[in-house]
Motif scaffolding. Sequence first.
Motif, PDB file in Angstrom:
ATOM      1  N   ARG A  44      44.649  42.711  44.150  1.00  0.00           N
ATOM      2  CA  ARG A  44      44.408  41.290  44.414  1.00  0.00           C
ATOM      3  C   ARG A  44      42.993  40.889  43.984  1.00  0.00           C
ATOM      4  O   ARG A  44      42.796  39.878  43.297  1.00  0.00           O
ATOM      5  CB  ARG A  44      44.611  40.995  45.894  1.00  0.00           C
ATOM      6  CG  ARG A  44      44.358  39.562  46.272  1.00  0.00           C
ATOM      7  CD  ARG A  44      44.857  39.255  47.674  1.00  0.00           C
ATOM      8  NE  ARG A  44      44.323  40.129  48.685  1.00  0.00           N
ATOM      9  CZ  ARG A  44      43.301  39.808  49.495  1.00  0.00           C
ATOM     10  NH1 ARG A  44      42.711  38.641  49.377  1.00  0.00           N
ATOM     11  NH2 ARG A  44      42.887  40.655  50.415  1.00  0.00           N
ATOM     12  N   TYR A  45      41.995  41.685  44.368  1.00  0.00           N
ATOM     13  CA  TYR A  45      40.625  41.344  44.000  1.00  0.00           C
ATOM     14  C   TYR A  45      40.373  41.550  42.509  1.00  0.00           C
ATOM     15  O   TYR A  45      39.628  40.791  41.889  1.00  0.00           O
ATOM     16  CB  TYR A  45      39.624  42.132  44.843  1.00  0.00           C
ATOM     17  CG  TYR A  45      39.282  41.421  46.117  1.00  0.00           C
ATOM     18  CD1 TYR A  45      38.384  40.361  46.122  1.00  0.00           C
ATOM     19  CD2 TYR A  45      39.882  41.757  47.323  1.00  0.00           C
ATOM     20  CE1 TYR A  45      38.075  39.677  47.275  1.00  0.00           C
ATOM     21  CE2 TYR A  45      39.590  41.088  48.489  1.00  0.00           C
ATOM     22  CZ  TYR A  45      38.688  40.040  48.454  1.00  0.00           C
ATOM     23  OH  TYR A  45      38.393  39.359  49.605  1.00  0.00           O
ATOM     24  N   TYR A  48      41.785  38.614  40.838  1.00  0.00           N
ATOM     25  CA  TYR A  48      40.961  37.439  41.128  1.00  0.00           C
ATOM     26  C   TYR A  48      39.751  37.391  40.199  1.00  0.00           C
ATOM     27  O   TYR A  48      39.422  36.346  39.646  1.00  0.00           O
ATOM     28  CB  TYR A  48      40.522  37.474  42.592  1.00  0.00           C
ATOM     29  CG  TYR A  48      39.837  36.223  43.048  1.00  0.00           C
ATOM     30  CD1 TYR A  48      40.574  35.125  43.448  1.00  0.00           C
ATOM     31  CD2 TYR A  48      38.456  36.129  43.074  1.00  0.00           C
ATOM     32  CE1 TYR A  48      39.949  33.960  43.875  1.00  0.00           C
ATOM     33  CE2 TYR A  48      37.827  34.975  43.498  1.00  0.00           C
ATOM     34  CZ  TYR A  48      38.576  33.897  43.889  1.00  0.00           C
ATOM     35  OH  TYR A  48      37.955  32.751  44.308  1.00  0.00           O
ATOM     36  N   ARG A  51      40.512  36.499  36.388  1.00  0.00           N
ATOM     37  CA  ARG A  51      40.976  35.168  36.026  1.00  0.00           C
ATOM     38  C   ARG A  51      40.057  34.571  34.973  1.00  0.00           C
ATOM     39  O   ARG A  51      38.837  34.684  35.051  1.00  0.00           O
ATOM     40  CB  ARG A  51      40.992  34.252  37.244  1.00  0.00           C
ATOM     41  CG  ARG A  51      42.059  34.563  38.229  1.00  0.00           C
ATOM     42  CD  ARG A  51      42.117  33.583  39.366  1.00  0.00           C
ATOM     43  NE  ARG A  51      41.315  32.392  39.183  1.00  0.00           N
ATOM     44  CZ  ARG A  51      40.602  31.838  40.153  1.00  0.00           C
ATOM     45  NH1 ARG A  51      40.562  32.370  41.345  1.00  0.00           N
ATOM     46  NH2 ARG A  51      39.913  30.737  39.932  1.00  0.00           N
ATOM     47  N   ILE A  54      37.791  31.431  36.399  1.00  0.00           N
ATOM     48  CA  ILE A  54      36.957  31.621  37.594  1.00  0.00           C
ATOM     49  C   ILE A  54      35.614  30.932  37.383  1.00  0.00           C
ATOM     50  O   ILE A  54      35.059  30.954  36.280  1.00  0.00           O
ATOM     51  CB  ILE A  54      36.789  33.121  37.911  1.00  0.00           C
ATOM     52  CG1 ILE A  54      36.199  33.318  39.311  1.00  0.00           C
ATOM     53  CG2 ILE A  54      35.955  33.821  36.856  1.00  0.00           C
ATOM     54  CD1 ILE A  54      36.257  34.748  39.799  1.00  0.00           C
ATOM     55  N   GLU A  58      33.454  30.595  43.004  1.00  0.00           N
ATOM     56  CA  GLU A  58      34.548  31.491  43.370  1.00  0.00           C
ATOM     57  C   GLU A  58      34.139  32.949  43.230  1.00  0.00           C
ATOM     58  O   GLU A  58      34.500  33.780  44.063  1.00  0.00           O
ATOM     59  CB  GLU A  58      35.770  31.208  42.508  1.00  0.00           C
ATOM     60  CG  GLU A  58      36.421  29.878  42.791  1.00  0.00           C
ATOM     61  CD  GLU A  58      37.528  29.548  41.806  1.00  0.00           C
ATOM     62  OE1 GLU A  58      37.437  29.986  40.639  1.00  0.00           O
ATOM     63  OE2 GLU A  58      38.466  28.842  42.205  1.00  0.00           O
ATOM     64  N   ALA A  62      34.009  35.537  46.423  1.00  0.00           N
ATOM     65  CA  ALA A  62      34.772  36.787  46.478  1.00  0.00           C
ATOM     66  C   ALA A  62      33.844  37.984  46.649  1.00  0.00           C
ATOM     67  O   ALA A  62      34.147  38.908  47.416  1.00  0.00           O
ATOM     68  CB  ALA A  62      35.608  36.941  45.205  1.00  0.00           C
TER      69      ALA A  62
END
Length: 150
Positions: A44-45, A48, A51, A54, A58, A62
């Motif tokens: 998931r990270y 993230y 991306r 981003i 963001e 994170a």
Amino acid sequence: MLRAAAGQLSQVIRGSFGVTRIAGVQSVRNSSHSTETDVEFDARYEAYFNRADIDAWEARKAMNDLLGMDLVPEPKIVSAGLKACRRLNDYALAIRWLEGVKDSCGPHVNTIWPWMVQEIRPTLTELGVETPEELGYDQPELALKSVFEM
């Protein structure tokens, strides 16, 4: 003053009737726990940070969330964060990210940090990012000598 008196009165009434807790509220609060595995968490990270759209806020959010947890991020997450810093053209954030990861190693910094640097070294050389030690950030620049060392 009225609020304080009302609060004390409600405690006295609850105590006299034996009401201590409402069971329904407790069960709702406990039902929100996640059952995410470590592999899903890492994926998931990593996704993230990978991306393409981003933004700086963001990325910082994170990174701050990860460093606020009681864990040391996996090298693949650290590398993804460094690549996100490169896409954002934010070298200072990359160095701060590395400093935070080193700090999250805690008392085992002498064993975990060298391993972490070894694992992320290809990403560091690819992006041209130096570690805080290579930049001299591990030594204070303007520190005064201790009177006991003179």
